[in-house]
Write a protein that holds these residues in place. Structure first.
Motif, short mmCIF file in Angstrom:
data_model
loop_
_atom_site.label_atom_id
_atom_site.label_comp_id
_atom_site.label_asym_id
_atom_site.label_seq_id
_atom_site.Cartn_x
_atom_site.Cartn_y
_atom_site.Cartn_z
N MET A 1 -14.17 -6.46 7.15
CA MET A 1 -12.76 -5.68 7.57
C MET A 1 -11.47 -5.40 7.15
N LYS A 2 -10.74 -4.70 7.48
CA LYS A 2 -9.87 -4.09 6.19
C LYS A 2 -8.78 -3.92 7.46
N ILE A 3 -7.35 -4.36 6.53
CA ILE A 3 -5.92 -4.02 7.17
C ILE A 3 -5.87 -2.17 6.84
N THR A 4 -6.08 -0.59 7.90
CA THR A 4 -5.03 0.01 8.12
C THR A 4 -4.01 0.41 7.27
N ALA A 5 -2.98 -0.22 8.19
CA ALA A 5 -2.05 -0.30 8.41
C ALA A 5 -0.78 -1.22 8.91
N ILE A 6 0.58 -1.39 8.71
CA ILE A 6 0.76 -1.75 8.93
C ILE A 6 2.59 -0.96 9.63
N ARG A 7 2.50 -1.28 10.72
CA ARG A 7 4.24 -0.38 11.52
C ARG A 7 4.60 -1.51 12.07
N THR A 8 5.97 -1.17 12.04
CA THR A 8 7.71 -1.73 12.48
C THR A 8 7.67 -1.19 14.21
#
Length: 390
Positions: A1-8
């Protein structure tokens, strides 16, 4: 599993902009929420989240300590309140993802359930914007306290102390004493009363003068009687008053909390899990407090993600005392958020769903976009024009 994005996602709540952080993964539908609300620092915190993203993308979100180290150590410079708030929200979201992936509530990952309910306290009229009552009219103030308790609470935190800096005048002391005694008489002995000084006294002597007139009502604690960051001064004050003290909302590092514990400076600490390194930092701070024989009463006057995070932390923390909540801050709270904070007999119930059990209706949230906050600290001015501590 991988982190693909961070949004606020920013939601304006009048006195503060709630800053929610969404960490997305390459697993369809699997993401986590955190909260990075920091009063009147919205754009700075969003920028810090964006700066930290480079250390997080492509990582396995289940390696929480590893990612925490990447964010804090690769940053090189001490992060301070803005940077650590950004770290905290990302960290919270990682715990949410891991618990959802395992199909368990976050508290299971924190060591498991140690209590059957979480005692909470609120503020006057649940801190509802525009509904506050000052202490000038003691009768009206007491009526608002009574109204608040009738909403289902058995604990409340109130502000008794005026802006004062280096002087506690006799009229102010007498008025605070009269107000505190009137509140205790109105609610009786079974309601816990806390009072927040907000660091308004500029010296331990001024703080002591106000504590001495409040102490007879037996408050659960007096919060931030002096400005944070001077553990030895707080310890000296604690030894001179007949009242439990608490501090911690504006402290961030393990070292700062360790100093409080080493000096036995307060009876209870109040870390904010959206500022002190999230759950990764909070767990370590709780252990420090337990070693120092101190209770833990997490700070949280913020949004629903912060509330849900605190709830799970409290369920699994042995030395937990009481939780600050702000569910009633705005009237549309439940329209925008599906959350696990359910009040029963002055307590939150233990959540059983996976993750934090929080969901944000982003379409509804968009109806409350970023706006410059109303800043109540601007009123903190003494009669001669001196800027006071809010």
């Amino acid at each position: 599993m991988k982190i693909t994005a961070i949004r606020t996602v920013v939601v304006n709540a009048i006195h503060r902009n709630w800053v929610f952080v969404k960490v997305e993964t390459d697993q369809p539908g699997l993401y986590g929420w955190g909260e990075a609300t920091l009063e009147w620092k919205t754009r700075a915190v969003i920028g810090a989240v964006e700066d930290l993203e480079q250390f997080v993308l492509g990582q396995d979100p289940r390696r929480i300590e590893h990612i925490f180290a990447r964010m804090t150590k690769f940053s090189f410079w001490p992060l301070g309140s803005i940077g650590l708030t950004a770290v905290s929200a990302i960290d919270q979201a990682l715990w949410d993802i891991k618990a959802k992936d395992l199909g368990v509530p976050v508290w299971q990952l924190l060591g498991g359930q140690v209590r059957d309910r979480v005692r909470v306290y609120t503020h006057l009229r649940r801190a509802r914007i525009g509904a506050q009552v000052g202490t000038n009219d003691i009768g009206a103030f007491c009526a608002a306290v009574e109204e608040t308790i009738a909403m289902g609470y058995n604990a409340i935190k109130l502000g008794f102390v005026p802006y004062c800096a280096y002087e506690a005048t006799v009229p102010d002391l007498l008025h605070v004493e009269k107000t505190a005694m009137a509140v205790r008489e109105r609610v009786g002995p079974d309601v816990a009363i806390m009072t927040d000084f907000h660091g308004r006294p500029a010296s331990p002597e001024v703080a002591k003068a106000f504590i001495d007139v409040i102490a007879p009502i037996r408050p659960l604690f007096v919060e931030e009687p002096i400005q944070p960051g001077h553990a030895s001064a707080m310890a000296g004050l604690a030894r001179r008053v007949d009242c439990p003290l608490a501090t911690g909302e504006r402290l961030f590092t393990l070292r700062e909390f360790a100093e409080l514990a080493e000096l036995q400076a307060v009876a209870h600490i109040q870390p904010d899990l959206s500022h002190c390194g999230g759950l990764t930092g909070g767990k370590k701070i709780a252990a420090i407090a337990e070693a120092g024989q101190m209770g833990i009463a997490p700070h949280n006057p913020m949004g629903p993600v912060a509330g849900a995070v605190a709830l799970h932390f409290d369920v699994a923390t042995p030395n937990f005392l009481i939780q600050e909540e702000a569910v009633g801050l705005v009237p549309w709270f439940d329209e925008v958020f599906d959350h696990p904070m359910r009040l029963k007999d002055g307590c939150w119930e233990v959540p059983t769903g996976p993750g934090f059990g929080i969901e944000i209706n982003e379409e509804a949230a968009a109806r409350h976009p970023f706006a410059p906050e109303i800043v109540p600290a601007l009123e903190a001015v003494l009669g001669d024009g001196t800027i006071a501590s809010w």
